[in-house]
Design an enzyme around this catalytic site. Sequence first.
Site, PDB file in Angstrom:
ATOM      1  N   TYR A   1       0.835  -1.204   0.000  1.00  0.00           N
ATOM      2  CA  TYR A   1       0.000   0.000   0.000  1.00  0.00           C
ATOM      3  C   TYR A   1       0.870   1.255   0.000  1.00  0.00           C
ATOM      4  CZ  TYR A   1      -3.556   3.405   1.324  1.00  0.00           C
ATOM      5  OH  TYR A   1      -4.392   4.489   1.344  1.00  0.00           O
TER       6      TYR A   1
ATOM      7  N   LEU B   1     -33.497  10.934  19.714  1.00  0.00           N
ATOM      8  CA  LEU B   1     -34.502   9.904  19.948  1.00  0.00           C
ATOM      9  C   LEU B   1     -35.061   9.978  21.360  1.00  0.00           C
ATOM     10  CD1 LEU B   1     -32.827   6.812  18.230  1.00  0.00           C
ATOM     11  CD2 LEU B   1     -34.484   8.404  17.281  1.00  0.00           C
TER      12      LEU B   1
ATOM     13  N   LYS C   1     -27.043   1.511  19.887  1.00  0.00           N
ATOM     14  CA  LYS C   1     -26.964   2.966  20.011  1.00  0.00           C
ATOM     15  C   LYS C   1     -25.521   3.320  20.364  1.00  0.00           C
ATOM     16  CE  LYS C   1     -29.090   6.989  22.164  1.00  0.00           C
ATOM     17  NZ  LYS C   1     -27.801   7.620  22.509  1.00  0.00           N
TER      18      LYS C   1
ATOM     19  N   ARG D   1     -23.812  17.643  14.073  1.00  0.00           N
ATOM     20  CA  ARG D   1     -25.243  17.750  14.353  1.00  0.00           C
ATOM     21  C   ARG D   1     -25.614  19.157  14.809  1.00  0.00           C
ATOM     22  NH1 ARG D   1     -28.744  17.703  18.520  1.00  0.00           N
ATOM     23  NH2 ARG D   1     -30.785  16.778  18.159  1.00  0.00           N
TER      24      ARG D   1
ATOM     25  N   LYS E   1     -32.813   2.285  26.404  1.00  0.00           N
ATOM     26  CA  LYS E   1     -31.631   2.394  27.252  1.00  0.00           C
ATOM     27  C   LYS E   1     -31.615   1.287  28.307  1.00  0.00           C
ATOM     28  CE  LYS E   1     -29.829   6.405  25.832  1.00  0.00           C
ATOM     29  NZ  LYS E   1     -29.735   7.502  26.777  1.00  0.00           N
TER      30      LYS E   1
END
Length: 671
Positions: free
Chosen positions: A37, A84, A117, A138, A317
Amino acid sequence: MSADTPKSRIEDLKSLLNEYSYQYHVLDHPKVSDAVYDGLFQELKSLEAKYPELISPDSPTQRIGNEVLDKFEKYTHTTRMMSLLDCFSEEEATAWLERIGKIDERALKAEFFVDSKKDGLACALHYEDGVLKRAITRGDGYIGELVTKNVRTIPSVPLRLRGSHPFACGFTEVRGEILMYKKDFDALNLAREKAGEPAFANPRNLAAGTIRQLDPKLVAKRPLTFHAYDVIRENAGDIKSVSETYEAAKQLGFIIGTVAHTEQTFSSTIRYAQSFMEKRDSLPYHTDGLVIKINDKAIQAALGTVGKNPRGAIAYKYPAQQATTIVRDIIISIGRTGAATPVAVFDPTPVAGTTVKHASLHNADEIERKDIRIGDTVVIYKAGDIIPQVESVVTDLRPKGAKRYFFEEELKKQFPKEQFERPAGEAVYRLKGTTAPAILIRSLQHFASKSALDIDMLGAKNVEALVDSKLVKDLADIYTIKAEDLLQLERFAQKSADKLVGAIAVKKNPPLHRFLFGLGIRHVGAQTAIDISRAFHRLDSIGSATYEQLQEVDGVGQIVAESIVLWFDEEHNQKLLAKFRKLGVWPNDEKAATGKLKDKKFVISGTLESMSRDVAADKIRSQGGVFQSSIGKDTDYLVVGKNIGASKLNKAQKLGTNQLSESEFMKLINT
């Protein structure tokens, strides 16, 4: 063009190297050795150096940018990035299904898609005709920050989407989580410990902090990974289900969750969620639960959203992980509303992927109910895997002589000059007669004071006017004030408004020790702030310092160290610092002490004619010296001003301290 032209060779090398990278970082199944590589990579670099006009954004050589960014630009998301709804039990999950079933009956018999999650940083990637164009955090869900150069350094993020999938054409958005695997995090910390550097607390915070570094080369040194969980196309009908989304992401060259799959019924989904709780620790990354989504995108769309949550998905959770530790101390923190909150201090204890150093004990009743004492061994957990809590006391390990903690007595000891009251029907003690605005006024006056940021025109009356008018709701808000805002207040005309706004603006980058003192951290006086700033040089370093590291600074004992750690760990203080940074307000790094007065210790007594004591102290510090408030055995010089007391002179003579007249002192600092 013949097959051996530079352009065709470069295209062949890019394609092959991207394929090798995919096999190594996504499939975890390398087909060639590192040497092969590296050899092909060097050939590509050489060709691009010779033919720079042939360099393209999807070249493996372009993963790491050369320039350091000044700041991150804002960018509006194509569609809102939502969070969520959390559920912590089968009962809560069932209640969720019943609620959405009333909106759309199809939800009751739908297929469900589940995935772990992941505890990372959500990010959106934009591809145009298959080539990565931008990456956005976000943020608040509507607007994030452009972090493209940093995200390009993550090997598992394709610079060009793979294969002949239809989504490799046009505009495609891929959303996912940036995270760090446990093994990579542990290896990184081991290397830091060997180098004598402090260990990072947890992978999630490290991943988030890394992506917000302004130097992409630093980001490239951190082993980050990207896991995709959503694909968005301009035509929403292109994707019918969540399972199709994952399959598309996989074909486009992304890592997807190894546990991701569909369940035919809600009952089987819950059974899997309960069994997954026992398996999650075996995953290569930290997870605090399971994401459950209705698989059919049409049903999801029909259900819509409530607040910031899509109705068609939840985060299931798990009960918080527990640990045991010893309560080393209980200190009392005064919040912005004047509320007195007891806080247990521990030795650093790992819980659920983070290191816990303290936990709120809430109020006096909670301490009495659980009978928590200094020296007790306690069971701690993290509610929702986020907030540290004390669950119970292991009374069998209670040390002999451990005394009950009487909250009112401790209030008097720790705050002898303050008065507290407990309003009828409340569990919380508060500063007597104190309101949140009154505390803010006091804090802002301190922040603007001579020993702190020394902001001209921000005296008591103006501070009260700003707070009363609600122009200022926290310390950082003063940097958002405009002259036209001030003109609405009786105290200001155009000239005075302009003057105050200007006085605030020039103090956006104060010396570190002044900013630290101005924050009003309990027990951190002006000199202590100087000593700490000299030891750590940067505010971020102070904020991440451990009790032990802080106590290595002269004059910083256990109480001061606890107060500093607690202040930086409190959520509302973290938000305040983030707001300062967002507004471009941040202290200058404290430079290591240099100059001809390096490490020489001075005391000034009496009145100086040529300058104030504060100005003289700053001149001493600027040349590497140390300003002291009282004479000690280590004092090198006593500067003798007018009207000096005889006791100071006698003490200096007794200790053999050199005495300087004002003229001798001026000559020393000016030559």
